[in-house]
Design a protein around this motif. Structure first.
Motif, PDB file in Angstrom:
ATOM      1  N   ARG A 156       0.867  -1.193   0.000  1.00 32.14           N
ATOM      2  CA  ARG A 156       0.000   0.000   0.000  1.00 32.14           C
ATOM      3  C   ARG A 156       0.892   1.228   0.000  1.00 32.14           C
ATOM      4  O   ARG A 156       1.948   1.233   0.623  1.00 32.14           O
ATOM      5  CB  ARG A 156      -0.844   0.059   1.286  1.00 32.14           C
ATOM      6  N   PHE A 157       0.423   2.261  -0.659  1.00 31.87           N
ATOM      7  CA  PHE A 157       1.150   3.528  -0.653  1.00 31.87           C
ATOM      8  C   PHE A 157       0.161   4.630  -0.306  1.00 31.87           C
ATOM      9  O   PHE A 157      -0.821   4.831  -1.021  1.00 31.87           O
ATOM     10  CB  PHE A 157       1.786   3.777  -2.027  1.00 31.87           C
ATOM     11  N   GLU A 158       0.398   5.271   0.804  1.00 35.12           N
ATOM     12  CA  GLU A 158      -0.564   6.283   1.249  1.00 35.12           C
ATOM     13  C   GLU A 158       0.078   7.663   1.344  1.00 35.12           C
ATOM     14  O   GLU A 158       1.281   7.800   1.539  1.00 35.12           O
ATOM     15  CB  GLU A 158      -1.173   5.898   2.604  1.00 35.12           C
ATOM     16  N   ASN A 159      -0.764   8.663   1.199  1.00 34.00           N
ATOM     17  CA  ASN A 159      -0.329  10.050   1.356  1.00 34.00           C
ATOM     18  C   ASN A 159      -1.345  10.783   2.203  1.00 34.00           C
ATOM     19  O   ASN A 159      -2.552  10.620   2.001  1.00 34.00           O
ATOM     20  CB  ASN A 159      -0.225  10.726  -0.016  1.00 34.00           C
ATOM     21  N   ARG A 160      -0.836  11.571   3.140  1.00 32.54           N
ATOM     22  CA  ARG A 160      -1.714  12.390   3.980  1.00 32.54           C
ATOM     23  C   ARG A 160      -1.341  13.846   3.794  1.00 32.54           C
ATOM     24  O   ARG A 160      -0.150  14.181   3.795  1.00 32.54           O
ATOM     25  CB  ARG A 160      -1.541  12.010   5.455  1.00 32.54           C
ATOM     26  N   TYR A 161      -2.336  14.662   3.622  1.00 35.47           N
ATOM     27  CA  TYR A 161      -2.076  16.080   3.421  1.00 35.47           C
ATOM     28  C   TYR A 161      -2.929  16.905   4.383  1.00 35.47           C
ATOM     29  O   TYR A 161      -4.145  16.722   4.460  1.00 35.47           O
ATOM     30  CB  TYR A 161      -2.381  16.477   1.973  1.00 35.47           C
ATOM     31  N   LYS A 162      -2.250  17.784   5.089  1.00 30.27           N
ATOM     32  CA  LYS A 162      -2.938  18.645   6.059  1.00 30.27           C
ATOM     33  C   LYS A 162      -3.090  20.029   5.427  1.00 30.27           C
ATOM     34  O   LYS A 162      -2.090  20.749   5.278  1.00 30.27           O
ATOM     35  CB  LYS A 162      -2.072  18.712   7.324  1.00 30.27           C
ATOM     36  N   PRO A 163      -4.300  20.383   5.012  1.00 30.59           N
ATOM     37  CA  PRO A 163      -4.432  21.644   4.267  1.00 30.59           C
ATOM     38  C   PRO A 163      -4.243  22.902   5.111  1.00 30.59           C
ATOM     39  O   PRO A 163      -3.802  23.918   4.581  1.00 30.59           O
ATOM     40  CB  PRO A 163      -5.856  21.584   3.693  1.00 30.59           C
ATOM     41  N   LEU A 164      -4.572  22.854   6.384  1.00 30.51           N
ATOM     42  CA  LEU A 164      -4.462  24.066   7.203  1.00 30.51           C
ATOM     43  C   LEU A 164      -3.084  24.126   7.846  1.00 30.51           C
ATOM     44  O   LEU A 164      -2.585  23.135   8.363  1.00 30.51           O
ATOM     45  CB  LEU A 164      -5.558  24.092   8.277  1.00 30.51           C
ATOM     46  N   ARG A 165      -2.498  25.327   7.823  1.00 29.77           N
ATOM     47  CA  ARG A 165      -1.115  25.453   8.286  1.00 29.77           C
ATOM     48  C   ARG A 165      -1.003  25.599   9.791  1.00 29.77           C
ATOM     49  O   ARG A 165       0.054  25.389  10.349  1.00 29.77           O
ATOM     50  CB  ARG A 165      -0.462  26.649   7.613  1.00 29.77           C
ATOM     51  N   ARG A 166      -2.095  26.010  10.433  1.00 29.57           N
ATOM     52  CA  ARG A 166      -2.030  26.209  11.881  1.00 29.57           C
ATOM     53  C   ARG A 166      -3.003  25.280  12.586  1.00 29.57           C
ATOM     54  O   ARG A 166      -3.847  24.656  11.967  1.00 29.57           O
ATOM     55  CB  ARG A 166      -2.324  27.669  12.204  1.00 29.57           C
ATOM     56  N   GLU A 167      -2.870  25.250  13.896  1.00 27.46           N
ATOM     57  CA  GLU A 167      -3.745  24.410  14.712  1.00 27.46           C
ATOM     58  C   GLU A 167      -5.119  25.079  14.850  1.00 27.46           C
ATOM     59  O   GLU A 167      -5.203  26.282  15.091  1.00 27.46           O
ATOM     60  CB  GLU A 167      -3.143  24.231  16.100  1.00 27.46           C
TER      61      GLU A 167
END
Lengths: 291, 139
Positions: free
Chosen positions: A95-106
């Motif tokens: 499996r090859f997964e990618n996670r992307y967090k669009p917001l730069r701050r908490e």
């Protein structure tokens, strides 16, 4: 003998700096915390299913290579296998997964978008997520390994840090590109908290600051063909704990209790991860990058 | 084998090149909101907890900022001994540790319990300038 790429990578491993690895205790539920950029985490884990009547005992070891591409993007490669008691041990795919967090701050709620390509066969039992009705726990590896699947899996990860608690929810949708199974759904939900709020000045290994405990629940939610329903699918509730064994290594333990007839009565999971800092920059330098 | 030795030499050189970062420039876009800047450190009256902060610093921050917090040029990381950092309020530093600065590669450390992030700040306040940057605070 001329050194090859493999030897270069081994060298980079040996020279990368081990770094802090207090990891989330969740095995299935993802949080919004990403791998630090340039760091590589190696994890070896296993899922062991204790059978109920009609099911078979199995162990499904797998390996994860997780790399922080940027502060907002993490990639991961899985290699997995399955060993069924009285049957056989087979490689079940990758499996090859990618996670992307669009917001730069908490934020109050932190979304993360997840996309995974799976090239696995139906003997896969690692159960890193459960979608649809869950895996086939009755048929033999011989019967299942011939059924190969190319799947595209998406997740919406929502995660919040509230004081010292982490609360995370994952919503899963998977499409088998090889067969017309419709779109299968699943969920995972978890809550965790470190056992200590303050760090002591000593380098203790067994003190409470090195432990995070929590509980997670996960299961299938049917499919567009069978109907969007939690009935007739596998569901588990699992107390989880992570222990920072060393500054750069974490041990995770989870005991899942099956809540339906489609689940194993008990699902034991154990994982050991080791974090290497600056792996990416060392590899780039090996191939001539200036920085 | 010759190439392998050369590669090892490059590695060792790259590790030793990780010096201070006196040329650090503060990111003008990375500013804590006023409400966050005004937060007091709840551990101010417990200076003994700075020892835990040191341990946390070495585990989580030293990789980029160096063991003495002087920053690393090759990582473009901040020299935490500089007045431009030390003059910021505890609340502003807490906000920066919590949120990170994605555009500059600084990760968020919100996974650490709140009190541990305050412990880190207690320790940051103990960092003393030791390099050339200390001689010229204007840098």
């Amino acid at each position: 003998m001329r050194p090859n790429v493999f030897q270069f990578v081994l060298l980079a491993f040996s020279l990368a700096i081990p770094c802090a690895a207090q990891e989330s205790p969740f095995v299935v539920t993802y949080t919004h915390h990403m791998e630090e950029p340039g760091n590589l985490e190696l994890e070896t884990s296993s899922t062991v299913g204790i059978p109920r009547s009609g099911q078979t005992f199995y162990a499904a070891p797998y390996m994860e290579l997780e790399y922080g591409v940027t502060t907002q993007w993490t990639s991961e490669l899985y290699l997995e296998s399955s060993s069924v008691w009285g049957d056989s041990t087979v490689f079940t795919g990758w499996r090859f997964e990618n996670r992307y967090k669009p917001l730069r701050r908490e934020h109050w709620i932190n979304p993360v978008l997840y996309l995974e390509y799976e090239s696995v066969n139906e003997a896969s039992r690692i159960q890193k997520e459960i979608e649809g009705g869950g895996p086939d726990l009755i048929s033999s590896n011989r019967e299942l390994r011939g059924e190969h699947a190319h799947e595209l899996e998406t997740k919406l990860i929502l995660s919040s840090d509230f004081h010292d608690w982490n609360i995370s929810e994952n919503f899963i949708a998977t499409k088998n590109l090889s067969e017309s199974e419709g779109v299968e759904f699943g969920y995972a939900f978890g809550v965790s908290r470190p056992l200590a709020r303050l760090a002591s000045g000593s380098n203790c290994r067994f003190c409470s600051e090195n432990f995070i405990a929590g509980i997670e629940m996960y299961g299938g939610l049917g499919s567009t063909l069978d109907g969007f329903t939690p009935r007739g699918t596998a569901h588990y509730i699992a107390p989880v704990v992570s222990w920072a064994v060393f500054d750069n290594a974490t041990l995770r333990l989870s005991t899942g209790f099956g809540l339906t007839d489609q689940s194993n009565p008990v699902l034991l999971r154990v994982g050991y991860s080791y974090e290497l800092a600056g792996f990416g920059s060392r590899i780039s330098r090996l191939f001539g990058a200036k920085r | 084998m010759k190439a392998l030795c050369t590669a090892m030499l490059i590695f060792v050189s790259s590790l030793s090149a990780a010096g201070q970062n006196p040329s650090y420039q503060q990111d003008q876009q990375w500013i804590a909101p006023a409400a966050a800047s005004g937060k007091p450190n709840p551990l101010t009256n417990k200076p003994e907890t700075a020892a835990g902060g040191r341990k946390l610093f070495l585990r989580n921050c030293a990789e980029c900022h160096g063991p003495n917090g002087a920053g690393m040029e090759k990582k473009h990381s901040a020299d935490l001994q500089l007045p431009v950092v030390q003059q910021q309020s505890d609340g502003a530093l807490f906000w920066k540790i919590t949120n990170g600065n994605a555009s500059k590669g600084m990760p968020s450390f919100s996974r650490l319990p709140e009190l541990q992030r305050w412990q880190l700040i207690l320790f940051l306040r103990t960092l003393k300038a030791t390099g050339p940057a200390a001689a010229d605070p204007a840098k």
